[in-house]
Design a protein around this motif. Structure first.
Motif, PDB file in Angstrom:
ATOM      1  N   LEU A   1     -27.611   6.421 -28.579  1.00 58.62           N
ATOM      2  CA  LEU A   1     -28.093   7.387 -27.589  1.00 58.62           C
ATOM      3  C   LEU A   1     -27.439   8.733 -27.880  1.00 58.62           C
ATOM      4  O   LEU A   1     -26.218   8.863 -27.768  1.00 58.62           O
ATOM      5  CB  LEU A   1     -27.712   6.935 -26.179  1.00 58.62           C
TER       6      LEU A   1
ATOM      7  N   VAL B   1     -26.714  12.409 -26.816  1.00 55.15           N
ATOM      8  CA  VAL B   1     -26.698  13.220 -25.587  1.00 55.15           C
ATOM      9  C   VAL B   1     -25.961  14.529 -25.870  1.00 55.15           C
ATOM     10  O   VAL B   1     -25.246  14.649 -26.868  1.00 55.15           O
ATOM     11  CB  VAL B   1     -25.995  12.472 -24.427  1.00 55.15           C
TER      12      VAL B   1
ATOM     13  N   VAL C   1     -23.500  -0.192 -27.949  1.00 57.45           N
ATOM     14  CA  VAL C   1     -24.118   1.053 -27.490  1.00 57.45           C
ATOM     15  C   VAL C   1     -23.262   2.210 -27.993  1.00 57.45           C
ATOM     16  O   VAL C   1     -22.096   2.337 -27.633  1.00 57.45           O
ATOM     17  CB  VAL C   1     -24.229   1.093 -25.945  1.00 57.45           C
TER      18      VAL C   1
ATOM     19  N   PRO D   1     -20.813  15.442 -27.764  1.00 53.74           N
ATOM     20  CA  PRO D   1     -21.446  16.429 -28.642  1.00 53.74           C
ATOM     21  C   PRO D   1     -21.400  15.964 -30.111  1.00 53.74           C
ATOM     22  O   PRO D   1     -20.739  14.980 -30.405  1.00 53.74           O
ATOM     23  CB  PRO D   1     -20.603  17.677 -28.399  1.00 53.74           C
TER      24      PRO D   1
ATOM     25  N   VAL E   1     -19.049  13.353 -32.184  1.00 44.87           N
ATOM     26  CA  VAL E   1     -18.187  12.576 -31.282  1.00 44.87           C
ATOM     27  C   VAL E   1     -18.931  11.333 -30.820  1.00 44.87           C
ATOM     28  O   VAL E   1     -20.041  11.416 -30.314  1.00 44.87           O
ATOM     29  CB  VAL E   1     -17.789  13.412 -30.045  1.00 44.87           C
ATOM     30  N   ARG E   2     -18.294  10.184 -30.992  1.00 43.65           N
ATOM     31  CA  ARG E   2     -18.927   8.943 -30.601  1.00 43.65           C
ATOM     32  C   ARG E   2     -18.059   8.172 -29.618  1.00 43.65           C
ATOM     33  O   ARG E   2     -16.837   8.173 -29.727  1.00 43.65           O
ATOM     34  CB  ARG E   2     -19.150   8.071 -31.834  1.00 43.65           C
ATOM     35  N   ARG E   3     -18.709   7.528 -28.660  1.00 41.28           N
ATOM     36  CA  ARG E   3     -18.058   6.549 -27.798  1.00 41.28           C
ATOM     37  C   ARG E   3     -18.833   5.248 -27.964  1.00 41.28           C
ATOM     38  O   ARG E   3     -20.063   5.259 -27.982  1.00 41.28           O
ATOM     39  CB  ARG E   3     -18.104   6.972 -26.338  1.00 41.28           C
ATOM     40  N   LEU E   4     -18.122   4.141 -28.039  1.00 44.29           N
ATOM     41  CA  LEU E   4     -18.765   2.858 -28.315  1.00 44.29           C
ATOM     42  C   LEU E   4     -18.540   1.910 -27.139  1.00 44.29           C
ATOM     43  O   LEU E   4     -17.399   1.716 -26.709  1.00 44.29           O
ATOM     44  CB  LEU E   4     -18.153   2.287 -29.601  1.00 44.29           C
TER      45      LEU E   4
END
Lengths: 305, 305
Positions: free
Chosen positions: B16, B18, B96, B101, B104-107
């Motif tokens: 996703l 964003v 997921v 931005p 930058v990734r969050r898992l």
């Protein structure tokens, strides 16, 4: 009881319960995952159905597997899906609810413009609206589709939920809707100014009543104001251990509509709606079984009647 | 060229994109959504396949629709899935990736314990490992499954990636693996102490070389150290406009393995791996077409050869 038609978003809802949202570059384990039928339209339809109404949905999904899945789930929930359009080349809307810590939600919304209703879509389903006992119209759908739905639903109890897209739509909503409802962020678009606190919200509701609707429901911080010609009630949020706010507003609207359609007076319908919303916020994903005994007990305890 | 078998996680990856992660209670629109075959095992398999290797996967998915979907996608990518176990009553792992931005990734990871390999699972697929030219083993899988895979892969080029689960597994990895690789957070479990900065990382790699492996690759902040018996190279991250780090480490490992299997010297293999990782970080979802001309150009420009 004549049936309910809900005009609004049908989506796939992915609920992820986590302890916390990770930092940039970090990761976290998902404690609980649910993949559900979601979207405001479907959520309202489920609430109405669980309160015993016959329900039909009018909305748009893609001609993809996710669309198949959500329609199968709606049908399994006893909701009529003959009015839902399946659009080729459009991905079914996806709503990702990241829930955590308890009671805190973040929503990532992927709704393609083509997954919204057009006036033509609504016209093609006009028969459904003409035969309905109540029609719930979500104002997140484009103005022309909303206006078309309001016109076709003339004989029904018309409930409009949300912020109107533009001045023309707002005018039509106030002319045609028996019930209007807006949450805190939507109230300004509906009222024309931004009410703050309970007394201003009551005043805003009275202004709206003078413009057509018979019942007005506006959120006011941690309470809901429901007003009608000769009275109003301020309802506190009744949920004691909020887990996930997803769907609480939708359940409130659905319950209010079903109670009014059954001939309850607005005060009773409002308490009922608050009790249903309270049961919803106690469950991740916002799709609990609605237990009538528990609902009655919640109303009795808080209303004191 | 003899084939590659990848032993590791097979999952559904929901990417996703964003602009930002919303505040508590807020929402944001998804700019781009991808639903992909994912998990480190599948990512490494895809990278190897795109670099021209014959590839088989050994992992676990559920006997659900998501499991069907990811295996169909792997098969469409030209990857052999006969070695993947489909486990009844287990949901296929879901990862997921919230990207935004840019860079930058969050898992959010939902991997049920039963979606991991057991030693018995690996034993049931021993034939696949015995015939392989290279076997990539992910150390995120449980220790007994890792040990079983290392034993069965004896004739192959064995590449172990990640942090060993315990001391016994670590010992077996150093004995059996030709190549070991760890990122910044995994290095301590592999090395026994936490190297900081490039000089310490080179020293850590030398220590590991003395314990068995022929090639050691360790991340060191914004660089990768690859070391072998009589040399080492420090590779900067070559990606110029990083979009999403998802899968870059997996592509690095896959490319290193394929190049060594083809008989490249460790220095050339290392540059190749860095160029492949750079192409991956430039794409959301980490699944780009790997263009050999662009890869050669990237290596030429940075290596200066």
């Amino acid at each position: 009881m004549p049936g309910v038609v809900v005009v609004g978003q049908v989506a796939r809802d992915l609920v992820l319960v986590v302890d916390r949202v990770p930092e940039e570059g970090g990761s976290t384990d998902v404690r609980e995952r649910q993949e559900l039928l979601g979207g405001k339209g479907a959520n309202q339809a489920v609430a109405c159905r669980r309160l015993g109404a016959e329900v039909e949905l009018l909305g748009v999904v893609g001609a993809d597997r996710a669309g198949e899945d959500v329609l199968a789930q709606a049908a399994a929930d006893g909701i009529g899906v003959g009015g839902v359009l399946r659009r080729e080349g459009v991905p079914t809307a996806l709503l990702v609810d990241v829930v955590g810590p308890p009671g805190v939600r973040r929503l990532l919304e992927d709704v393609a413009p083509a997954a919204l209703l057009t006036a033509e879509d609504v016209r093609s389903r006009a028969g459904l609206l003409q035969d309905a006992g109540a029609v719930l119209v979500q104002l997140q759908q484009p103005g022309p589709a909303v206006v078309e739905a309001l016109a076709a639903a003339r004989g029904a109890l018309v409930v409009a939920d949300g912020a109107p897209a533009d001045a023309r739509t707002r005018r039509r909503v106030l002319d045609a809707a028996d019930v209007v409802r807006a949450d805190g962020s939507e109230a300004e678009a509906l009222v024309g100014w931004a009410p703050r606190g309970v007394p201003e919200t009551v005043r805003a509701a009275r202004e709206l009543l003078e413009q057509g609707p018979r019942v007005v429901a506006l959120a006011a911080g941690d309470a809901d104001v429901v007003a009608w010609a000769d009275g109003h009630v301020v309802l506190p949020h009744l949920g004691e251990d909020p887990v996930d706010p997803t769907g609480a507003g939708d359940a409130f609207v659905g319950a209010l509509a079903v109670a009014l359609l059954r001939g309850e007076d607005p005060r009773t319908a409002a308490w009922w709606a608050a009790a249903v919303a309270a049961q919803v916020v106690g469950t991740a994903g916002g799709r609990p079984h609605l237990d009538p005994d528990r609902l009655r007990e919640t109303v009795r305890r808080h209303r004191g009647a």
